[in-house]
Design a protein around this motif. Structure first.
Motif, mmCIF file in Angstrom:
data_model
loop_
_atom_site.group_PDB
_atom_site.id
_atom_site.type_symbol
_atom_site.label_atom_id
_atom_site.label_comp_id
_atom_site.label_asym_id
_atom_site.label_seq_id
_atom_site.Cartn_x
_atom_site.Cartn_y
_atom_site.Cartn_z
ATOM 1 N N SER A 137 0.706 -1.269 -0.070
ATOM 2 C CA SER A 137 0.035 0.148 0.091
ATOM 3 C C SER A 137 0.837 1.201 0.062
ATOM 4 O O SER A 137 1.740 1.241 0.805
ATOM 5 N N ILE A 138 0.573 2.147 -1.022
ATOM 6 C CA ILE A 138 1.432 3.374 -1.267
ATOM 7 C C ILE A 138 0.721 4.539 -0.848
ATOM 8 O O ILE A 138 -0.351 4.811 -1.534
ATOM 9 N N ALA A 139 0.968 5.322 0.051
ATOM 10 C CA ALA A 139 0.190 6.457 0.343
ATOM 11 C C ALA A 139 0.892 7.731 -0.344
ATOM 12 O O ALA A 139 1.760 7.780 -0.782
ATOM 13 N N SER A 140 -0.014 8.820 -0.278
ATOM 14 C CA SER A 140 0.498 10.046 -0.826
ATOM 15 C C SER A 140 1.877 10.762 -0.329
ATOM 16 O O SER A 140 2.304 11.694 -1.098
ATOM 17 N N GLY A 141 2.292 10.341 0.848
ATOM 18 C CA GLY A 141 3.710 10.879 1.117
ATOM 19 C C GLY A 141 4.753 10.189 0.548
ATOM 20 O O GLY A 141 5.942 10.834 0.799
ATOM 21 N N VAL A 142 4.658 9.160 -0.286
ATOM 22 C CA VAL A 142 5.749 8.704 -0.731
ATOM 23 C C VAL A 142 6.036 9.446 -2.199
ATOM 24 O O VAL A 142 5.226 9.868 -2.927
ATOM 25 N N VAL A 165 -1.422 -4.424 -5.107
ATOM 26 C CA VAL A 165 -1.131 -3.027 -4.910
ATOM 27 C C VAL A 165 -1.666 -2.057 -4.637
ATOM 28 O O VAL A 165 -2.797 -1.914 -5.922
ATOM 29 N N TYR A 166 -1.852 -1.170 -3.650
ATOM 30 C CA TYR A 166 -2.821 0.062 -3.731
ATOM 31 C C TYR A 166 -2.005 1.186 -4.089
ATOM 32 O O TYR A 166 -0.954 1.427 -3.156
ATOM 33 N N VAL A 167 -2.131 2.125 -4.894
ATOM 34 C CA VAL A 167 -1.511 3.321 -4.862
ATOM 35 C C VAL A 167 -2.701 4.507 -4.825
ATOM 36 O O VAL A 167 -3.459 4.683 -5.433
ATOM 37 N N ALA A 168 -2.518 5.161 -3.697
ATOM 38 C CA ALA A 168 -3.495 6.025 -3.192
ATOM 39 C C ALA A 168 -3.574 7.525 -4.469
ATOM 40 O O ALA A 168 -2.537 7.716 -4.905
ATOM 41 N N PRO A 169 -4.769 7.886 -4.450
ATOM 42 C CA PRO A 169 -4.659 8.851 -5.452
ATOM 43 C C PRO A 169 -3.849 10.103 -5.080
ATOM 44 O O PRO A 169 -4.032 10.679 -3.950
ATOM 45 N N ALA A 189 -6.779 -6.685 -8.466
ATOM 46 C CA ALA A 189 -5.181 -6.816 -8.567
ATOM 47 C C ALA A 189 -4.367 -5.719 -8.368
ATOM 48 O O ALA A 189 -3.543 -5.768 -7.475
ATOM 49 N N LEU A 190 -4.956 -4.560 -8.939
ATOM 50 C CA LEU A 190 -4.134 -3.179 -8.780
ATOM 51 C C LEU A 190 -4.852 -2.331 -8.552
ATOM 52 O O LEU A 190 -6.024 -2.047 -9.673
ATOM 53 N N SER A 191 -5.002 -1.462 -7.499
ATOM 54 C CA SER A 191 -5.742 -0.154 -7.526
ATOM 55 C C SER A 191 -4.918 1.032 -7.700
ATOM 56 O O SER A 191 -4.206 1.372 -6.715
ATOM 57 N N ASP A 192 -4.827 1.505 -8.878
ATOM 58 C CA ASP A 192 -3.637 2.655 -9.271
ATOM 59 C C ASP A 192 -4.407 4.001 -9.437
ATOM 60 O O ASP A 192 -5.175 4.155 -10.366
ATOM 61 N N GLY A 193 -4.500 4.797 -8.242
ATOM 62 C CA GLY A 193 -5.057 6.004 -8.444
ATOM 63 C C GLY A 193 -4.119 7.216 -8.741
ATOM 64 O O GLY A 193 -4.450 8.319 -8.645
ATOM 65 N N GLY A 194 -2.759 6.677 -8.991
ATOM 66 C CA GLY A 194 -1.929 7.984 -9.202
ATOM 67 C C GLY A 194 -1.264 8.441 -10.580
ATOM 68 O O GLY A 194 -2.003 7.672 -11.385
#
Length: 300
Positions: A137-142, A165-169, A189-194
């Motif tokens: 899980s990747i948050a917006s601070g990355v 894998v989750y990528v925050a908007p 499978a992949l939630s990519d909001g970035g």
């Protein structure tokens, strides 16, 4: 190192200030935070190399917090599994250049890995399965991260994660999610909001659609190599990815299961408005004439 006393120890290993440290062949269990990293102020935890370790059955396998620098760390051949929260939680304010190579993140009550703050995070050749939340899980601070060549679904007798894998908007500097296996996850499978300001690559994953941003460059050394580009799993973008020649007038398209095709057009086809775009670059190799040979066989 087992800490079964109730309440258990705050941590198995606690790092607050290091110039360099090796941790190898350890088994840490039931310790709330098996490996706690919490530098503060001007102090830092630098160059922590962790190899062949088990961090098991606690709240967190690795928990990084604090305001000091946590940087240049490498975790190899290690286990972050069976925790009530996350296998790895990166919540330190100054986290950078952190790599996980050939690690296991199995059966955690939260995520396999969750990163709230990080610059240059890399997860490669690893497995994340059976996590209640996301494999990663990747948050917006990355700012920058790479998730490459992993299994982020069912494996090792574990079922899949809720999300591979989750990528925050958010808008990131750059990221690469490629060559992963996302099969077997229950919700996505992949939630990519970035999106990315420099480069975004989500390519060649099993079980997830491909996409790329306009700042990506695919370079071929010879025009014959055009036919070797095949994008796998691009159906999420409608079946095609569109590429613009860098500094040139032509457009190209790659279809699912098909080769790269050059389009002789000064403008993209209308369908590109609904598709992801990238940039391709041609470099033409001009054959050189052989030099003449002398009478004795030497080059003339």
């Amino acid at each position: 190192m087992d800490n079964p006393i109730s309440p258990p120890a705050t941590s198995g290993i606690w790092l607050v200030k290091t110039g360099a440290i090796f941790i190898s062949n350890c088994d840490i269990i039931r310790s709330r935070k098996c490996l706690l990293i919490s530098p503060s102020g001007t102090d830092g935890v630098y160059a922590a190399y962790v190899t062949n370790c088990y961090f098991d059955s606690s709240e967190y396998g690795l928990y990084a917090t604090g305001t000091g620098k946590f940087t240049r760390a490498v975790f190899t051949n290690s286990w972050f599994s069976g925790h009530t929260c996350d296998g790895v939680c990166l919540a330190n304010d100054e986290t950078s250049a952190i790599s996980f190579v050939n690690c296991h993140f199995f059966g955690n009550g939260g995520n396999g890995v969750v990163a709230f703050q990080a610059d240059d995070l890399s997860i490669t050749a690893s497995n994340a399965s059976g996590n209640t939340g996301s494999g990663v899980s990747i948050a917006s601070g990355v700012t920058k991260f790479k998730i490459f060549g992993n299994i982020m679904g069912s494996s090792g007798w574990y079922s899949g994660n809720s999300i591979g894998v989750y990528v925050a908007p958010s808008t990131y500097t750059s990221y690469d999610i490629s060559h992963n296996d996302f099969t077997g996850n229950t919700n996505a499978a992949l939630s990519d909001g970035g999106s990315a300001t420099e480069s975004k690559k989500v390519l060649f994953n099993v079980g997830a659609a491909s996409s790329s941003s306009e700042n990506n460059t695919i370079t071929f050394s010879n025009p014959a190599d055009y036919s070797r580009l095949v994008l796998d799993g691009a159906s999420g973008t409608g079946g095609d990815l569109i590429f613009k020649e860098a500094g040139g007038p032509k457009w190209g398209v790659a279809s699912v299961g098909g080769p790269f095709e050059i389009l002789d057009a000064d403008a993209p086809p209308a369908r590109t408005l609904a598709h992801q775009r990238g940039i391709w670059t041609r470099r033409v190799c001009t054959p050189r004439r052989p030099r003449a040979m002398g009478s004795m066989g030497e080059a003339g």
